[in-house]
Design a protein around this motif. Structure first.
Motif, PDB file in Angstrom:
ATOM      1  N   ALA A  46       0.850  -1.186   0.000  1.00 25.65           N
ATOM      2  CA  ALA A  46       0.000   0.000   0.000  1.00 25.65           C
ATOM      3  C   ALA A  46       0.884   1.234   0.000  1.00 25.65           C
ATOM      4  O   ALA A  46       1.884   1.290   0.732  1.00 25.65           O
ATOM      5  N   ILE A  47       0.525   2.215  -0.803  1.00 27.14           N
ATOM      6  CA  ILE A  47       1.330   3.427  -0.925  1.00 27.14           C
ATOM      7  C   ILE A  47       0.467   4.646  -0.618  1.00 27.14           C
ATOM      8  O   ILE A  47      -0.633   4.796  -1.149  1.00 27.14           O
ATOM      9  N   ARG A  48       0.976   5.471   0.261  1.00 22.03           N
ATOM     10  CA  ARG A  48       0.375   6.789   0.506  1.00 22.03           C
ATOM     11  C   ARG A  48       1.290   7.814  -0.153  1.00 22.03           C
ATOM     12  O   ARG A  48       2.460   7.950   0.222  1.00 22.03           O
ATOM     13  N   LYS A  49       0.784   8.495  -1.146  1.00 20.04           N
ATOM     14  CA  LYS A  49       1.597   9.404  -1.929  1.00 20.04           C
ATOM     15  C   LYS A  49       1.894  10.686  -1.150  1.00 20.04           C
ATOM     16  O   LYS A  49       1.018  11.232  -0.464  1.00 20.04           O
ATOM     17  N   GLY A  50       3.131  11.165  -1.267  1.00 16.84           N
ATOM     18  CA  GLY A  50       3.512  12.446  -0.693  1.00 16.84           C
ATOM     19  C   GLY A  50       3.534  13.536  -1.754  1.00 16.84           C
ATOM     20  O   GLY A  50       3.124  13.324  -2.898  1.00 16.84           O
ATOM     21  N   ARG A  51       4.016  14.721  -1.358  1.00 14.13           N
ATOM     22  CA  ARG A  51       4.119  15.811  -2.333  1.00 14.13           C
ATOM     23  C   ARG A  51       5.077  15.451  -3.458  1.00 14.13           C
ATOM     24  O   ARG A  51       4.919  15.874  -4.601  1.00 14.13           O
ATOM     25  N   SER A  52       6.093  14.641  -3.124  1.00 12.92           N
ATOM     26  CA  SER A  52       7.075  14.213  -4.118  1.00 12.92           C
ATOM     27  C   SER A  52       7.288  12.705  -3.985  1.00 12.92           C
ATOM     28  O   SER A  52       7.263  12.159  -2.893  1.00 12.92           O
ATOM     29  N   SER A  53       7.505  12.055  -5.123  1.00 17.61           N
ATOM     30  CA  SER A  53       7.840  10.627  -5.124  1.00 17.61           C
ATOM     31  C   SER A  53       9.327  10.419  -5.380  1.00 17.61           C
ATOM     32  O   SER A  53       9.758   9.300  -5.685  1.00 17.61           O
ATOM     33  N   GLU A  54      10.114  11.468  -5.232  1.00 16.22           N
ATOM     34  CA  GLU A  54      11.550  11.349  -5.453  1.00 16.22           C
ATOM     35  C   GLU A  54      12.191  10.433  -4.409  1.00 16.22           C
ATOM     36  O   GLU A  54      13.163   9.741  -4.683  1.00 16.22           O
ATOM     37  N   HIS A  55      11.623  10.443  -3.203  1.00 16.65           N
ATOM     38  CA  HIS A  55      12.128   9.592  -2.124  1.00 16.65           C
ATOM     39  C   HIS A  55      10.948   8.867  -1.486  1.00 16.65           C
ATOM     40  O   HIS A  55       9.789   9.280  -1.626  1.00 16.65           O
ATOM     41  N   SER A  56      11.260   7.788  -0.764  1.00 14.62           N
ATOM     42  CA  SER A  56      10.194   7.051  -0.068  1.00 14.62           C
ATOM     43  C   SER A  56      10.761   6.312   1.132  1.00 14.62           C
ATOM     44  O   SER A  56      11.947   5.996   1.197  1.00 14.62           O
ATOM     45  N   ILE A  57       9.873   6.056   2.079  1.00 10.52           N
ATOM     46  CA  ILE A  57      10.193   5.243   3.250  1.00 10.52           C
ATOM     47  C   ILE A  57       9.245   4.062   3.270  1.00 10.52           C
ATOM     48  O   ILE A  57       8.047   4.208   2.981  1.00 10.52           O
ATOM     49  N   LEU A  58       9.763   2.887   3.555  1.00 16.29           N
ATOM     50  CA  LEU A  58       8.976   1.656   3.546  1.00 16.29           C
ATOM     51  C   LEU A  58       8.948   1.060   4.944  1.00 16.29           C
ATOM     52  O   LEU A  58       9.987   0.969   5.617  1.00 16.29           O
ATOM     53  N   PHE A  59       7.767   0.649   5.381  1.00 16.64           N
ATOM     54  CA  PHE A  59       7.590  -0.105   6.616  1.00 16.64           C
ATOM     55  C   PHE A  59       7.094  -1.500   6.233  1.00 16.64           C
ATOM     56  O   PHE A  59       6.165  -1.634   5.425  1.00 16.64           O
ATOM     57  N   ALA A  60       7.703  -2.536   6.800  1.00 16.93           N
ATOM     58  CA  ALA A  60       7.379  -3.911   6.413  1.00 16.93           C
ATOM     59  C   ALA A  60       6.902  -4.715   7.612  1.00 16.93           C
ATOM     60  O   ALA A  60       7.554  -4.723   8.669  1.00 16.93           O
ATOM     61  N   ALA A  61       5.769  -5.379   7.455  1.00 21.73           N
ATOM     62  CA  ALA A  61       5.262  -6.326   8.460  1.00 21.73           C
ATOM     63  C   ALA A  61       4.874  -7.603   7.725  1.00 21.73           C
ATOM     64  O   ALA A  61       4.170  -7.547   6.719  1.00 21.73           O
ATOM     65  N   HIS A  62       5.324  -8.742   8.222  1.00 27.56           N
ATOM     66  CA  HIS A  62       5.068  -9.979   7.482  1.00 27.56           C
ATOM     67  C   HIS A  62       3.710 -10.572   7.826  1.00 27.56           C
ATOM     68  O   HIS A  62       3.207 -10.440   8.948  1.00 27.56           O
ATOM     69  N   LEU A  63       3.119 -11.235   6.842  1.00 27.72           N
ATOM     70  CA  LEU A  63       1.781 -11.804   6.969  1.00 27.72           C
ATOM     71  C   LEU A  63       1.784 -13.271   7.381  1.00 27.72           C
ATOM     72  O   LEU A  63       0.784 -13.775   7.902  1.00 27.72           O
ATOM     73  N   ASP A  64       2.880 -13.984   7.115  1.00 25.70           N
ATOM     74  CA  ASP A  64       2.861 -15.425   7.348  1.00 25.70           C
ATOM     75  C   ASP A  64       2.952 -15.753   8.826  1.00 25.70           C
ATOM     76  O   ASP A  64       3.506 -15.008   9.619  1.00 25.70           O
ATOM     77  N   GLU A  65       2.382 -16.892   9.169  1.00 28.37           N
ATOM     78  CA  GLU A  65       2.428 -17.400  10.539  1.00 28.37           C
ATOM     79  C   GLU A  65       3.225 -18.702  10.570  1.00 28.37           C
ATOM     80  O   GLU A  65       3.389 -19.372   9.553  1.00 28.37           O
ATOM     81  N   VAL A  66       3.718 -19.032  11.758  1.00 30.94           N
ATOM     82  CA  VAL A  66       4.402 -20.314  11.908  1.00 30.94           C
ATOM     83  C   VAL A  66       3.377 -21.440  11.850  1.00 30.94           C
ATOM     84  O   VAL A  66       2.215 -21.263  12.196  1.00 30.94           O
ATOM     85  N   GLY A  67       3.827 -22.574  11.395  1.00 28.18           N
ATOM     86  CA  GLY A  67       2.939 -23.729  11.302  1.00 28.18           C
ATOM     87  C   GLY A  67       3.732 -24.955  10.927  1.00 28.18           C
ATOM     88  O   GLY A  67       4.926 -25.056  11.215  1.00 28.18           O
ATOM     89  N   ALA A  68       3.067 -25.885  10.267  1.00 26.16           N
ATOM     90  CA  ALA A  68       3.717 -27.140   9.890  1.00 26.16           C
ATOM     91  C   ALA A  68       3.188 -27.575   8.533  1.00 26.16           C
ATOM     92  O   ALA A  68       2.202 -27.036   8.021  1.00 26.16           O
ATOM     93  N   TRP A  69       3.869 -28.565   7.971  1.00 28.91           N
ATOM     94  CA  TRP A  69       3.482 -29.146   6.691  1.00 28.91           C
ATOM     95  C   TRP A  69       3.372 -30.656   6.845  1.00 28.91           C
ATOM     96  O   TRP A  69       4.198 -31.295   7.518  1.00 28.91           O
ATOM     97  N   VAL A  70       2.358 -31.232   6.221  1.00 33.48           N
ATOM     98  CA  VAL A  70       2.185 -32.688   6.249  1.00 33.48           C
ATOM     99  C   VAL A  70       3.230 -33.325   5.333  1.00 33.48           C
ATOM    100  O   VAL A  70       3.339 -32.960   4.149  1.00 33.48           O
ATOM    101  N   THR A  71       4.004 -34.247   5.869  1.00 35.78           N
ATOM    102  CA  THR A  71       5.071 -34.889   5.098  1.00 35.78           C
ATOM    103  C   THR A  71       4.824 -36.370   4.833  1.00 35.78           C
ATOM    104  O   THR A  71       5.440 -36.948   3.944  1.00 35.78           O
TER     105      THR A  71
END
Length: 349
Positions: A46-71
């Motif tokens: 998601a991007i919130r535009k500023g007065r200028s797009s010459e520079h940007s700051i990014l904040f990252a949060a991950h969506l995945d959760e820990v779990g397991a896989w059937v083997t």
């Protein structure tokens, strides 16, 4: 408690399944983001535009959760699993969800103590001891649970006292909530430069979601927003930060000096309490991958305190989520021409 906390933590999305959360997030971002992008790997940006797009700051949060896989599936129809980043001692006695051709409730049981040998009683639980019982015989199980199906803790939040709550997947869905809350705080403001909120994939296994988000946005600064260990009985105090005491701020090689100083300044200006966390090597967050994008991105880490990480009873305090959201918004506002000058010196690109 924020409604979005319940929505996101109730959803199931082990690494690779993160698109299951996109509809929830798109609805939450409606009206507060100028652009929303779905990348091929599954990041939602998601991007919130500023007065200028010459520079940007990014904040990252991950969506995945820990779990397991059937083997594997044995001759009785029990499911053998491979789990990553979860202590095997957590699993026995749990109700789980097996995501096969349809969601199946299952349980993980151990041999009752009444029929254990003395040696078995004293033996640690290992991955070979973890079998899921879904109640069907093998001939039905093999048609409903393909090898590679994911397994998650059962959803549900327990509301504790003092705005605290426990449940699965607070890591890292709470930080996704904080990113959305921050955009809500910024929605009526004119920002100097673009603010990018990256809801990343596969942090728990590869970090590739952050890496590809960095290449998508090419930000000047990337700040990972994740969880950290809160004060917990039996854990040395210097390895934790206080639950309810505000976000953690990483110090060390992962934290660019200018980014760290920006976070400190903005927190002090609005009196948001923080705890500084020494991080002398890898941070174990999306910041590690963001640092490697292109010729390198100036990074930082903000962390929400969490007890009992990577378990079905991860425990958090709503005040920490709200304070983290406020600090994200403040840092975004402070990402201005003066800061760019500090970051690059006379070379502002």
């Amino acid at each position: 408690m924020h409604k979005l906390v319940e929505q996101l933590t109730s959803a199931y999305a082990v690494s690779g399944d993160e698109r299951r959360l996109h509809d929830i997030l798109r609805s939450a971002l409606d009206g507060i983001a100028d652009e929303i992008h779905d990348t091929p790997l599954g990041n939602l940006i998601a991007i919130r535009k500023g007065r200028s797009s010459e520079h940007s700051i990014l904040f990252a949060a991950h969506l995945d959760e820990v779990g397991a896989w059937v083997t594997r599936i044995n001759d009785k129809g029990f499911l053998g699993i491979h789990c990553r980043s979860i202590d095997e001692r957590v699993w026995p006695g749990l109700q789980v969800v097996v995501h096969g051709t349809e969601p199946l409730p299952g349980i993980i049981g151990l041999k009752p103590v009444h029929v254990m040998s003395h040696d078995e009683m004293n033996k640690p639980v290992g991955p070979e001891d973890l079998w899921i019982d879904v109640g069907f015989p093998r001939e039905q199980v093999v048609t409903m649970v393909p090898i590679g199906s994911t397994v998650t803790f059962t959803a549900g939040i327990s509301k504790l006292m003092n705005e605290r709550f426990a449940g699965k997947t607070q890591d890292d869905r709470l930080c996704g909530v904080a990113l959305v809350e921050a955009l809500e705080l910024l929605k009526d403001m004119t920002l100097p430069y673009d603010v990018v909120m990256a809801f990343t994939v596969q942090e728990e296994i590869t970090g590739n979601g952050a890496w590809t988000s960095g290449y998508f946005a090419h930000p000047d600064v990337g700040i990972a927003v994740d969880v950290t260990h809160a004060d917990t009985e039996g854990v040395p105090e210097h390895k934790t930060i206080p639950l309810g005491g505000g976000p953690g701020v990483a110090v060390g090689p992962v934290a660019n000096d200018h980014v760290l100083e920006l976070i400190r300044r903005r927190a002090k200006a609005v009196e948001i309490p923080t705890s500084e966390e020494p991080c002398m090597s890898y941070s174990g967050t999306d910041a590690d991958a963001l640092q490697l994008v292109g010729s390198g991105i100036a990074t930082g880490v903000l962390s929400i305190p969490l007890r009992y990480m990577h378990s079905p009873v991860e425990t958090a305090d709503q005040v920490d989520v709200d304070r983290t959201a406020r600090l994200i918004a403040e840092v975004a506002k402070g990402f201005d021409v003066a800061f760019i000058g500090e970051l690059y010196g006379t070379d502002t690109h």
